[in-house]
Design a protein around this motif. Structure first.
Motif, PDB file in Angstrom:
ATOM      1  N   CYS A 217       0.820  -1.209   0.000  1.00  0.00           N
ATOM      2  CA  CYS A 217       0.000   0.000   0.000  1.00  0.00           C
ATOM      3  C   CYS A 217       0.858   1.264   0.000  1.00  0.00           C
ATOM      4  O   CYS A 217       0.500   2.263  -0.613  1.00  0.00           O
ATOM      5  N   GLY A 218       1.990   1.218   0.660  1.00  0.00           N
ATOM      6  CA  GLY A 218       2.882   2.373   0.728  1.00  0.00           C
ATOM      7  C   GLY A 218       3.374   2.841  -0.630  1.00  0.00           C
ATOM      8  O   GLY A 218       3.815   3.984  -0.779  1.00  0.00           O
ATOM      9  N   ASP A 219       3.286   1.983  -1.647  1.00  0.00           N
ATOM     10  CA  ASP A 219       3.651   2.401  -3.005  1.00  0.00           C
ATOM     11  C   ASP A 219       2.662   3.422  -3.554  1.00  0.00           C
ATOM     12  O   ASP A 219       2.985   4.185  -4.463  1.00  0.00           O
ATOM     13  N   VAL A 220       1.436   3.422  -3.020  1.00  0.00           N
ATOM     14  CA  VAL A 220       0.399   4.354  -3.472  1.00  0.00           C
ATOM     15  C   VAL A 220       0.089   5.391  -2.385  1.00  0.00           C
ATOM     16  O   VAL A 220      -0.114   6.561  -2.682  1.00  0.00           O
ATOM     17  N   ILE A 221       0.055   4.956  -1.134  1.00  0.00           N
ATOM     18  CA  ILE A 221      -0.217   5.838   0.006  1.00  0.00           C
ATOM     19  C   ILE A 221       1.050   5.896   0.866  1.00  0.00           C
ATOM     20  O   ILE A 221       1.290   5.001   1.682  1.00  0.00           O
ATOM     21  N   PRO A 222       1.880   6.914   0.667  1.00  0.00           N
ATOM     22  CA  PRO A 222       3.138   6.996   1.426  1.00  0.00           C
ATOM     23  C   PRO A 222       2.907   6.897   2.930  1.00  0.00           C
ATOM     24  O   PRO A 222       1.962   7.475   3.473  1.00  0.00           O
ATOM     25  N   GLY A 223       3.751   6.105   3.577  1.00  0.00           N
ATOM     26  CA  GLY A 223       3.675   5.938   5.015  1.00  0.00           C
ATOM     27  C   GLY A 223       2.874   4.738   5.465  1.00  0.00           C
ATOM     28  O   GLY A 223       2.937   4.351   6.629  1.00  0.00           O
ATOM     29  N   CYS A 224       2.101   4.133   4.576  1.00  0.00           N
ATOM     30  CA  CYS A 224       1.323   2.950   4.942  1.00  0.00           C
ATOM     31  C   CYS A 224       2.220   1.720   4.787  1.00  0.00           C
ATOM     32  O   CYS A 224       2.867   1.548   3.763  1.00  0.00           O
TER      33      CYS A 224
ATOM     34  N   VAL B 138      -7.504  -4.935  -0.853  1.00  0.00           N
ATOM     35  CA  VAL B 138      -7.217  -3.497  -0.919  1.00  0.00           C
ATOM     36  C   VAL B 138      -8.485  -2.681  -0.696  1.00  0.00           C
ATOM     37  O   VAL B 138      -8.451  -1.651  -0.014  1.00  0.00           O
ATOM     38  N   GLY B 139      -9.603  -3.125  -1.235  1.00  0.00           N
ATOM     39  CA  GLY B 139     -10.855  -2.392  -1.055  1.00  0.00           C
ATOM     40  C   GLY B 139     -11.226  -2.261   0.417  1.00  0.00           C
ATOM     41  O   GLY B 139     -11.567  -1.178   0.891  1.00  0.00           O
ATOM     42  N   ALA B 140     -11.132  -3.372   1.149  1.00  0.00           N
ATOM     43  CA  ALA B 140     -11.454  -3.344   2.583  1.00  0.00           C
ATOM     44  C   ALA B 140     -10.443  -2.478   3.339  1.00  0.00           C
ATOM     45  O   ALA B 140     -10.814  -1.698   4.222  1.00  0.00           O
ATOM     46  N   HIS B 141      -9.173  -2.605   3.002  1.00  0.00           N
ATOM     47  CA  HIS B 141      -8.124  -1.823   3.661  1.00  0.00           C
ATOM     48  C   HIS B 141      -8.295  -0.327   3.392  1.00  0.00           C
ATOM     49  O   HIS B 141      -8.177   0.490   4.307  1.00  0.00           O
TER      50      HIS B 141
ATOM     51  N   GLY C 268     -10.115   5.620   4.954  1.00  0.00           N
ATOM     52  CA  GLY C 268     -11.378   6.338   4.791  1.00  0.00           C
ATOM     53  C   GLY C 268     -11.807   6.493   3.342  1.00  0.00           C
ATOM     54  O   GLY C 268     -12.556   7.410   3.014  1.00  0.00           O
ATOM     55  N   VAL C 269     -11.348   5.587   2.485  1.00  0.00           N
ATOM     56  CA  VAL C 269     -11.698   5.627   1.055  1.00  0.00           C
ATOM     57  C   VAL C 269     -12.788   4.573   0.835  1.00  0.00           C
ATOM     58  O   VAL C 269     -12.501   3.380   0.814  1.00  0.00           O
ATOM     59  N   PRO C 270     -14.041   4.998   0.686  1.00  0.00           N
ATOM     60  CA  PRO C 270     -15.140   4.040   0.625  1.00  0.00           C
ATOM     61  C   PRO C 270     -15.257   3.275  -0.693  1.00  0.00           C
ATOM     62  O   PRO C 270     -15.916   2.247  -0.751  1.00  0.00           O
ATOM     63  N   GLU C 271     -14.618   3.768  -1.739  1.00  0.00           N
ATOM     64  CA  GLU C 271     -14.759   3.154  -3.065  1.00  0.00           C
ATOM     65  C   GLU C 271     -13.422   3.186  -3.789  1.00  0.00           C
ATOM     66  O   GLU C 271     -12.716   4.189  -3.773  1.00  0.00           O
TER      67      GLU C 271
ATOM     68  N   PRO D 119     -11.645   4.180 -10.467  1.00  0.00           N
ATOM     69  CA  PRO D 119     -10.801   3.721 -11.576  1.00  0.00           C
ATOM     70  C   PRO D 119      -9.369   4.245 -11.484  1.00  0.00           C
ATOM     71  O   PRO D 119      -8.417   3.527 -11.829  1.00  0.00           O
ATOM     72  N   GLU D 120      -9.200   5.458 -10.990  1.00  0.00           N
ATOM     73  CA  GLU D 120      -7.851   6.024 -10.863  1.00  0.00           C
ATOM     74  C   GLU D 120      -7.042   5.277  -9.795  1.00  0.00           C
ATOM     75  O   GLU D 120      -5.862   4.971 -10.003  1.00  0.00           O
ATOM     76  N   LEU D 121      -7.689   4.987  -8.672  1.00  0.00           N
ATOM     77  CA  LEU D 121      -7.008   4.237  -7.618  1.00  0.00           C
ATOM     78  C   LEU D 121      -6.716   2.820  -8.092  1.00  0.00           C
ATOM     79  O   LEU D 121      -5.639   2.283  -7.839  1.00  0.00           O
ATOM     80  N   GLN D 122      -7.660   2.232  -8.796  1.00  0.00           N
ATOM     81  CA  GLN D 122      -7.463   0.886  -9.326  1.00  0.00           C
ATOM     82  C   GLN D 122      -6.250   0.851 -10.260  1.00  0.00           C
ATOM     83  O   GLN D 122      -5.423  -0.059 -10.177  1.00  0.00           O
TER      84      GLN D 122
END
Length: 57
Positions: free
Chosen positions: A6-13, A29-32, A38-41, A44-47
């Motif tokens: 996850c840290g590759d996309v969200i620094p510090g995670c 990843v969706g559940a995490h 706090g990302v409920p969905e 496409p960009e996150l995917q």
């Protein structure tokens, strides 16, 4: 086997996920994203961002 950090996309995670395929990664990843960030969905960009950092191990 596939792996995503996850840290590759969200620094510090420091969460990492492993699964036999991308579908397994995305289900984790969706559940995490919802519980830890706090990302409920998964948009496409996150995917696309996640997909670009999934590695075969």
């Amino acid at each position: 086997m596939k792996r995503f950090a996850c840290g590759d996309v969200i620094p510090g995670c420091d969460a990492t996920f492993s699964a036999p395929d991308e579908g397994g990664i995305f289900s984790q990843v969706g559940a995490h994203a919802a519980s830890a960030h706090g990302v409920p969905e998964v948009t496409p960009e996150l995917q696309a961002a996640v997909r670009s950092h999934i590695r075969t191990v």
